[in-house]
Design an enzyme around this catalytic site. Structure first.
Site, short mmCIF file in Angstrom:
data_model
loop_
_atom_site.label_atom_id
_atom_site.label_comp_id
_atom_site.label_asym_id
_atom_site.label_seq_id
_atom_site.Cartn_x
_atom_site.Cartn_y
_atom_site.Cartn_z
N VAL A 42 0.84 -1.12 -0.03
CA VAL A 42 0.07 -0.04 0.10
C VAL A 42 0.72 1.26 0.09
CG1 VAL A 42 -1.83 1.28 1.37
CG2 VAL A 42 -1.93 -1.21 1.12
N ASP A 43 1.83 1.33 1.02
CA ASP A 43 2.64 2.61 1.07
C ASP A 43 3.57 2.65 -0.31
OD1 ASP A 43 3.24 3.52 4.09
OD2 ASP A 43 2.38 1.34 3.72
N HIS A 44 4.02 1.47 -0.88
CA HIS A 44 4.72 1.43 -2.15
C HIS A 44 4.01 2.08 -3.25
CE1 HIS A 44 8.61 0.03 -1.19
NE2 HIS A 44 7.85 -0.90 -0.57
N TYR A 45 2.73 1.61 -3.42
CA TYR A 45 1.87 2.00 -4.51
C TYR A 45 1.49 3.36 -4.36
CZ TYR A 45 -1.42 1.74 -8.34
OH TYR A 45 -2.13 1.93 -9.43
N GLY A 101 3.07 5.77 -2.98
CA GLY A 101 4.39 6.42 -2.93
C GLY A 101 4.61 6.72 -4.36
#
Lengths: 449, 449
Positions: free
Chosen positions: A174-177, A179
């Protein structure tokens, strides 16, 4: 000079989404100044410590988590509640292009550092806020962690097994996407500023970023009214799909044969003519109805074979397949090695560890790795103050006043040391640790070298 | 004029990663021309058909999959194997800024349309290639689908339950995540071109893009040598975490209490003092050892309550929690509604359906939705040929010769129609369909309206 050389980023972010986004800008050449508060440094400095050892100054670039997301940045601490600390921030912003923050919505406005507070003074500033649900709306104030964000995107409802409880995915996406969405937005805003001279405010919601990954589950409701809860395991109607055991402990190969042609190819590799003539597998419907029986046959064939060989054989025959990679195998993956995916970065007091790249595109054959190790807490404070024109005497005064150097009280005590040492036993009790490689440091060095 | 107005994109992509990336550019203002081959149109035109009905011209914007990823683009067909078709492509590229493709590596070079074939003629062209493993390396040629890509990033090995087989995640995130890398890569290359006038080749590997989501599993091996296979279910050592049943059929709330303060808050909402005084839960270690017992108590409390209320109560107390949203609830989510997340786009012969935003950032309060419905197959062929200066007579000749209009033979036959109608029974047999809302069209209209 390529890409973002000359771009100045003032980085107030911590933990995951923000630091990962600003690291990408750094890898592309930007000058990223990481500001940590004097009372609470980036809490990720205490995650996954080298040697699992929290003695000594464990917050000084000894965390793999911190090192990966903050590689190449310069760090200083600032007391943003003091007049002097805020004045230094204003000086840093004077010629900055980007300010990045990922506080809970409202927090930075309460500090008087919201976009509205700054935009008149810094009209060219691109200001990016990253949060779970965006800056406004009925749920904007909510706490956002993986276990609460994945359900908000509907993803937890569709992972797992039919009839079973919903399941969080094992990785952190989730954070990666979100970000990456932030990264694309910031660059887009910079393009606009080049033309208009105007700064912009970028507001990122992790929930919105991740909804599109629902894909077929959303489409199926929109067009057919079907509501699903619980995943489909590894199966998918119309296909022969699964993760099958191979030779060795806990080795698997994932196989996906999506149509008649691939089924025939699968038979060619695994089952010869026998499977093709078996009435239980004579059509996609029949294979679906007898998927259990088919899985047993596939597993009987795969279980005495090497997972990499099985994947290669199937791929050569035109069937999508892949060895289920464990962490050491990801590190030793020949494809990633051929593409130069790993950087060797120093963890203080430990040596070098391979660190993955966060910006994956290769541009004109060039790939973009880290520009140095993660900074120690406050490492570049003096250097940055000097760049702002402070004299040694002024620097000494600022230190004295506590405006630029805190003490990691939140970390530097026995309780914190205890808490940040990662315990092995719970994972072993849970049964999810396969083994511990005693020679992992040599393997790591070899694998990603 | 904001962002990408004036940018011309020649889009040779199909299926997921490519069309999603070019749709983002379209939503930000670019002129995107989708080229489909005369022999095989974008195969996604046949996925998730409105009314689950493959009769008639089902390939003409009746697929939710296609509609979402191709909204607002203009479409033409070209026979790239014919001289005339290739000549039209060359004319289109004359003032194009970007060419996007996601063929299997090598395929477009064999057609004589690789970057090296075009860069001298079009020195300002940014050219982006998207593939499973990148354009070179030992396994560059491999088939790349979700079930083979997720294992290649290690994600399958860490989802599921301890001691159980590895599990694919339920959502589709690999294409999305790598598509955003492509998007950031392309915008970065455009910034560089603004300065230098030079085009660039952007090479995106889905495997590289997704490795960083391994996060803690990779860190744990690097620093501690521990290898995991099989997920941790919903649990995480040190925390109280799970998905708990609520009132109603298959309704769940996800809860994550990560430290002592949140445990105390959780007790305040759910368990009063009783749980805090229970020696089985007196410390993080004790809670871990007795997680099963604790889960039973939590489930007992949640199971008679509404999942949204439980999430709200916990969030108000400072504990991360979220209702596990099913597809209709994602559509009706008040936060997404408040932020204007859904566009209503026409599916031909069906009416409007809500389509999610693919580019989630809000910039200066503006959000970026679709710029019109998705195109019918070849819908803008004449319009685009006229823009290139073709006369009516020339257009007629091109149509006659088959250079610009194919016939969807691959789709327009009984077998294809049969195969495309999505069957309900397999999902019901699998046990993962919870229910079918008879009134879903009203609910859809209401929810995302």
């Amino acid at each position: 000079m390529r890409f973002f050389e000359g771009l100045k980023v003032v980085d107030l972010t911590q933990v995951w989404i923000g630091p990962m986004m600003t690291r990408i800008l750094r890898d592309l050449g930007a000058n990223v100044i990481k500001i940590e508060r004097t009372d609470t440094p980036d809490q990720v400095r205490s995650g996954f410590l080298a040697g699992n050892n929290a003695s000594g100054d464990f917050w000084n670039n000894r965390s793999q988590y911190f090192a990966a997301r903050n590689a190449g940045k310069r760090a200083m601490q600032l007391d943003l509640r003091s007049e002097q600390g805020r004045e230094i921030l204003m000086q840093l912003l004077e010629d900055a292009d980007i300010l990045a923050e990922n506080f809970t919505p409202g927090a930075i406005r309460r500090m008087g550092l919201g976009y509205e507070d700054l935009k008149e003074r810094f009209p060219r500033l691109v200001y990016v806020s990253m949060s779970g649900y965006g800056q406004e709306g009925p749920l904007a104030h909510r706490k956002a962690v993986g276990m609460s964000m994945e359900p908000s995107a509907g993803a937890v409802a569709v992972t797992g097994y039919p009839g079973d409880d919903p399941l969080k995915t094992g990785q952190t996406w989730v954070d990666h996407y979100a970000g990456l969405q932030a990264c694309a937005a910031v660059i887009t805003a910079l393009i606009y500023r080049q033309r208009s001279g105007r700064g912009q405010y970028v507001d990122i919601s992790m929930q919105e970023a991740t909804i599109p990954t629902l894909g077929r589950h959303l489409a199926d409701y929109l067009l057919n009214g079907r509501v699903k809860v619980g995943g489909d395991g590894n199966r998918r109607p119309g296909m022969v799909r699964g993760a099958y055991p191979c030779e060795g402990d806990d080795n698997y190969v994932a196989i996906s044969a999506r149509d008649e042609e691939q089924w025939i190819a699968l038979c060619g590799v695994l089952g010869s003519d026998e499977w093709r003539e078996d009435p239980r597998f004579a059509s996609a419907d029949a294979r679906w109805a007898n998927h259990d029986a088919l899985d047993e046959l596939i597993a009987a064939w795969t279980s005495s074979r090497d997972k990499f060989e099985v994947a290669e054989l199937l791929q050569a025959a035109g069937v999508a397949a892949g060895a289920v990679l464990q962490a050491p195998e990801v590190l030793a993956d020949p494809q990633l090695a051929a593409r130069g995916f790993w950087d060797q970065l120093e963890l203080t007091g430990w040596g070098e560890v391979p660190v993955q790249r966060y910006f994956s595109p290769h541009i004109d054959g060039e790939s973009f790795g880290a520009r140095g190790r993660g900074p120690h807490l406050g490492e570049h404070t003096d250097e940055l103050l000097r760049e702002l024109g402070a004299s040694d005497e002024e620097i000494a005064e600022l230190r004295e006043a506590g405006a630029v150097v805190g003490h990691p009280v939140a970390l530097d005590n026995d309780f914190a040391r205890d808490a940040v040492t990662m315990r092995l036993d719970p994972y072993i009790e849970l049964g999810s640790v396969l083994r511990v490689d005693e020679d992992f440091r040599e393997r790591v060095a070899r694998g990603a070298g």
